[in-house]
Scaffold this active site. Structure first.
Site, PDB file in Angstrom:
ATOM      1  N   ARG A  38       1.293  -1.753   0.158  1.00 44.87           N
ATOM      2  CA  ARG A  38      -0.170  -0.034  -0.108  1.00 44.87           C
ATOM      3  C   ARG A  38       1.049   1.350   0.435  1.00 44.87           C
ATOM      4  O   ARG A  38       0.770   1.954   0.265  1.00 44.87           O
ATOM      5  CB  ARG A  38      -1.062  -0.160   1.059  1.00 44.87           C
ATOM      6  N   ARG A  42      -3.078   7.165   1.275  1.00 43.70           N
ATOM      7  CA  ARG A  42      -3.577   8.095   1.670  1.00 43.70           C
ATOM      8  C   ARG A  42      -2.361   8.835   3.108  1.00 43.70           C
ATOM      9  O   ARG A  42      -2.408  10.114   3.165  1.00 43.70           O
ATOM     10  CB  ARG A  42      -4.624   8.103   2.947  1.00 43.70           C
ATOM     11  N   ARG A  51      -7.076  12.332  -4.412  1.00 40.20           N
ATOM     12  CA  ARG A  51      -8.043  11.954  -3.714  1.00 40.20           C
ATOM     13  C   ARG A  51      -9.440  12.865  -3.678  1.00 40.20           C
ATOM     14  O   ARG A  51     -10.886  12.311  -3.391  1.00 40.20           O
ATOM     15  CB  ARG A  51      -8.022  11.002  -2.456  1.00 40.20           C
ATOM     16  N   ASP A  87      -7.093  -2.427  -6.879  1.00 35.98           N
ATOM     17  CA  ASP A  87      -7.184  -3.204  -5.429  1.00 35.98           C
ATOM     18  C   ASP A  87      -7.875  -4.328  -6.071  1.00 35.98           C
ATOM     19  O   ASP A  87      -8.050  -4.610  -7.413  1.00 35.98           O
ATOM     20  CB  ASP A  87      -8.416  -2.050  -5.361  1.00 35.98           C
ATOM     21  N   TYR A 164     -15.089 -11.534   0.583  1.00 39.26           N
ATOM     22  CA  TYR A 164     -16.144 -10.142   0.172  1.00 39.26           C
ATOM     23  C   TYR A 164     -17.010 -10.575  -0.597  1.00 39.26           C
ATOM     24  O   TYR A 164     -17.905  -9.693  -0.276  1.00 39.26           O
ATOM     25  CB  TYR A 164     -14.739  -9.390  -0.787  1.00 39.26           C
TER      26      TYR A 164
HETATM   27  O1  CP3 Z   1       0.120  -1.777  -2.303  1.00 41.76           O
HETATM   28  C1  CP3 Z   1      -0.286  -0.759  -2.718  1.00 41.76           C
HETATM   29  O2  CP3 Z   1      -0.087   0.414  -2.890  1.00 41.76           O
HETATM   30  C2  CP3 Z   1      -1.538  -0.634  -4.175  1.00 41.76           C
HETATM   31  C3  CP3 Z   1      -2.797  -0.835  -4.614  1.00 41.76           C
HETATM   32  C4  CP3 Z   1      -3.437  -1.324  -3.263  1.00 41.76           C
HETATM   33  C5  CP3 Z   1      -4.465  -1.339  -2.727  1.00 41.76           C
HETATM   34  N1  CP3 Z   1      -5.291  -2.301  -2.732  1.00 41.76           N
HETATM   35  C6  CP3 Z   1      -5.112   0.157  -3.249  1.00 41.76           C
HETATM   36  C7  CP3 Z   1      -6.356   0.331  -2.499  1.00 41.76           C
HETATM   37  C8  CP3 Z   1      -3.227  -2.847  -3.502  1.00 41.76           C
HETATM   38  C9  CP3 Z   1      -2.465  -4.134  -3.351  1.00 41.76           C
HETATM   39  C10 CP3 Z   1      -4.872  -3.013  -2.360  1.00 41.76           C
HETATM   40  C11 CP3 Z   1      -4.772  -4.928  -1.737  1.00 41.76           C
HETATM   41  C12 CP3 Z   1      -6.105  -4.571  -1.581  1.00 41.76           C
HETATM   42  N2  CP3 Z   1      -7.803  -4.072  -1.000  1.00 41.76           N
HETATM   43  C13 CP3 Z   1      -5.662  -5.889   0.100  1.00 41.76           C
HETATM   44  C14 CP3 Z   1      -5.246  -6.814   0.179  1.00 41.76           C
HETATM   45  C15 CP3 Z   1      -3.932  -6.325   0.511  1.00 41.76           C
HETATM   46  C16 CP3 Z   1      -4.311  -6.423   2.116  1.00 41.76           C
HETATM   47  O3  CP3 Z   1      -4.509  -5.398   2.744  1.00 41.76           O
HETATM   48  O4  CP3 Z   1      -4.865  -7.203   3.049  1.00 41.76           O
HETATM   49  C17 CP3 Z   1      -7.538  -5.661   0.197  1.00 41.76           C
HETATM   50  C18 CP3 Z   1      -8.626  -6.951   1.575  1.00 41.76           C
HETATM   51  C19 CP3 Z   1      -8.644  -4.936  -0.326  1.00 41.76           C
HETATM   52  C20 CP3 Z   1      -9.972  -4.098  -0.017  1.00 41.76           C
HETATM   53  C21 CP3 Z   1      -9.541  -2.971   0.447  1.00 41.76           C
HETATM   54  N3  CP3 Z   1     -10.083  -1.878  -0.147  1.00 41.76           N
HETATM   55  C22 CP3 Z   1      -9.871  -2.518   1.179  1.00 41.76           C
HETATM   56  C23 CP3 Z   1     -10.563  -3.258   2.937  1.00 41.76           C
HETATM   57  C24 CP3 Z   1     -10.283  -1.229   1.293  1.00 41.76           C
HETATM   58  C25 CP3 Z   1     -10.706   0.178   2.324  1.00 41.76           C
HETATM   59  C26 CP3 Z   1      -9.555   0.314   3.318  1.00 41.76           C
HETATM   60  C27 CP3 Z   1      -9.868   1.493   4.048  1.00 41.76           C
HETATM   61  O5  CP3 Z   1      -9.062   1.949   5.112  1.00 41.76           O
HETATM   62  O6  CP3 Z   1     -10.788   2.398   3.688  1.00 41.76           O
HETATM   63  C28 CP3 Z   1      -9.871  -0.707   0.149  1.00 41.76           C
HETATM   64  C29 CP3 Z   1      -9.738   0.771  -0.633  1.00 41.76           C
HETATM   65  C30 CP3 Z   1      -7.765   1.378  -1.215  1.00 41.76           C
HETATM   66  N4  CP3 Z   1      -7.442   0.917  -1.675  1.00 41.76           N
HETATM   67  C31 CP3 Z   1      -6.900   1.819  -0.668  1.00 41.76           C
HETATM   68  C32 CP3 Z   1      -5.516   2.064  -1.378  1.00 41.76           C
HETATM   69  C33 CP3 Z   1      -5.593   3.158  -1.396  1.00 41.76           C
HETATM   70  C34 CP3 Z   1      -7.849   3.542   0.572  1.00 41.76           C
HETATM   71  C35 CP3 Z   1      -8.746   3.897  -0.752  1.00 41.76           C
HETATM   72  C36 CP3 Z   1      -8.434   5.721  -0.219  1.00 41.76           C
HETATM   73  O7  CP3 Z   1      -9.802   5.811   0.504  1.00 41.76           O
HETATM   74  O8  CP3 Z   1      -8.287   6.561  -1.138  1.00 41.76           O
END
Ligand code: CP3
Length: 356
Positions: A38, A42, A51, A87, A164
């Site tokens: 990640r 943010r 964003r 994602d 999910y």
């Molecule tokens: O690693 C990276 O920088 C690449 C981008 C990436 C994102 N999600 C961007 C993102 C990667 C590799 C993921 C993987 C992902 N997404 C996983 C597996 C990794 C892990 O954490 O175990 C999972 C379970 C998700 C599903 C997901 N996407 C969730 C649960 C959320 C909400 C999280 C939150 O804190 O709000 C997301 C959104 C998401 N995907 C964000 C990012 C940067 C935050 C989005 C935002 O509001 O700007």
């Protein structure tokens, strides 16, 4: 300079920093390469600025924006790898599940899977038609990186996607998913088959578009007992890695599962190049159990980044030391970076890892 040829990912620019790829293939190198799960997100002001104008899905679906966000951490910090901004959940949309990211709540699927008819209705994906935005973002990012660091592609693993899809969103330990799996063993295998096919096609398309390594996130595998993991999850994950090993043998395969400590032996049987360890796993003990002949990735507790400079330096030294007995080590956090992480600490961590 043109785009890397879609059918020939290795014809891009020569890599100026290939430490990450060399570590993936088990070469002994002077210091561990470092990147962070990640790493585009943010905690960076540049990310928050974009964003503020776009939803997360808009950013993912616009290849220009996705490439820009992917490069933000690469421009800001001396990282050794980029990971494409996307994602794990976008794969489920073209299969027929309606995805929304709700602020303060996280991802939600409005039509979760309930029964055999829902599984039967899941559509096979065509990555170019359905997820072309991420494939284009990969090509653009490779072009802009111009060999500076390698680019990692990724997908969620079938089990985590099933979590999910059935739960309709996040959950503490996905009880409903396991209940559903025990109640409907035949529909479970149909669902896992369909997800496996989607993930495999998606990852192969990412590789064809220029992804130089692939990372499979099985974040919620932790909710399984080892016996159930072996029966109900591992055969499908294995199928993905076996297909990738056959179709794209030169592209390293990385597996990560959050807190998968009790599953490590089963995970280690997969044909992967790199085993990602969560921060709760004792690295020394894991290496002793699974062998020094492997490449490991991990596993600084992301919470250290919020604590103090000393906590980061001490943690970085401890992690480097803990993995020093392995064939190669890719330094990473033990899970995604926390959104309140100060950027100075990210810089500090990378500097510490880069010290010989
Ligand atoms: O690693 C990276 O920088 C690449 C981008 C990436 C994102 N999600 C961007 C993102 C990667 C590799 C993921 C993987 C992902 N997404 C996983 C597996 C990794 C892990 O954490 O175990 C999972 C379970 C998700 C599903 C997901 N996407 C969730 C649960 C959320 C909400 C999280 C939150 O804190 O709000 C997301 C959104 C998401 N995907 C964000 C990012 C940067 C935050 C989005 C935002 O509001 O700007």
């Amino acid at each position: 300079m043109g785009l890397p040829r879609a059918d020939c990912p290795h014809k891009g620019s020569p890599m100026t920093n290939d430490l990450f790829l060399r570590a993936c293939s088990g070469e002994s190198i002077s210091r561990p390469p470092v990147w962070m799960m990640r790493q585009a997100g943010r905690y960076m002001a540049e990310y928050r600025a974009l964003r503020a104008q776009h939803s997360i899905l808009e950013m993912i679906k616009d290849p220009e924006l996705a490439a820009e966000v992917t490069l933000q951490p690469i421009k800001a910090f001396p990282l050794d790898a980029a990971i494409i901004f996307a994602d794990i959940l976008t794969l489920l949309e073209p299969m027929g599940l309606q995805l929304e990211f709700i602020s303060g709540k996280g991802p939600v699927f409005h039509n979760p899977i309930r029964d055999a008819a829902d599984v039967a209705a899941l559509k096979p994906i065509d990555p170019r038609r359905d997820l072309g935005f991420t494939l284009d973002a990969i090509q653009l990012t490779r072009e802009r990186l111009a060999g500076q660091v390698p680019l990692i592609g990724f997908s969620g693993a079938p089990y985590t996607l099933a979590c999910y899809a059935i739960e309709g969103g996040g959950s503490k330990d996905f009880d409903q998913v396991r209940a559903w799996m025990y109640a409907h063993p035949k529909i479970w295998t149909d669902l896992m088959d369909k997800l496996t096919e989607g993930v495999t096609d998606y990852l192969l398309a990412q590789i064809a578009s220029g992804a130089q390594a692939v990372h499979l996130f099985d974040s919620w595998a932790v909710s399984m007992s080892q016996a159930d993991y072996r029966r109900q999850v591992a055969p499908w994950t294995r199928r993905i890695f076996e297909t990738l090993a056959r179709e794209a043998p030169d592209v390293p395969r990385i597996h990560f599962s959050a807190n998968g400590g009790h599953l490590l032996e089963a995970i280690a049987e997969m044909p992967v190049d790199v085993l990602g360890l969560d921060w709760r796993v004792d690295a020394k003990a894991a290496i002793q159990k699974l062998g020094t002949h492997r490449v490991y990735q991990g596993n600084l507790d992301p919470a250290r980044m919020l604590a103090s400079d000393e906590a980061v330096i001490e943690g970085a030294r401890e992690v480097k030391q803990a993995f020093s007995g392995a064939k190669a080590h890719i330094f990473n956090l033990g899970h995604g970076i926390i959104k309140t992480t100060p950027t100075d600490r990210v810089r500090l961590l990378i500097e510490e890892v880069r010290k010989a």
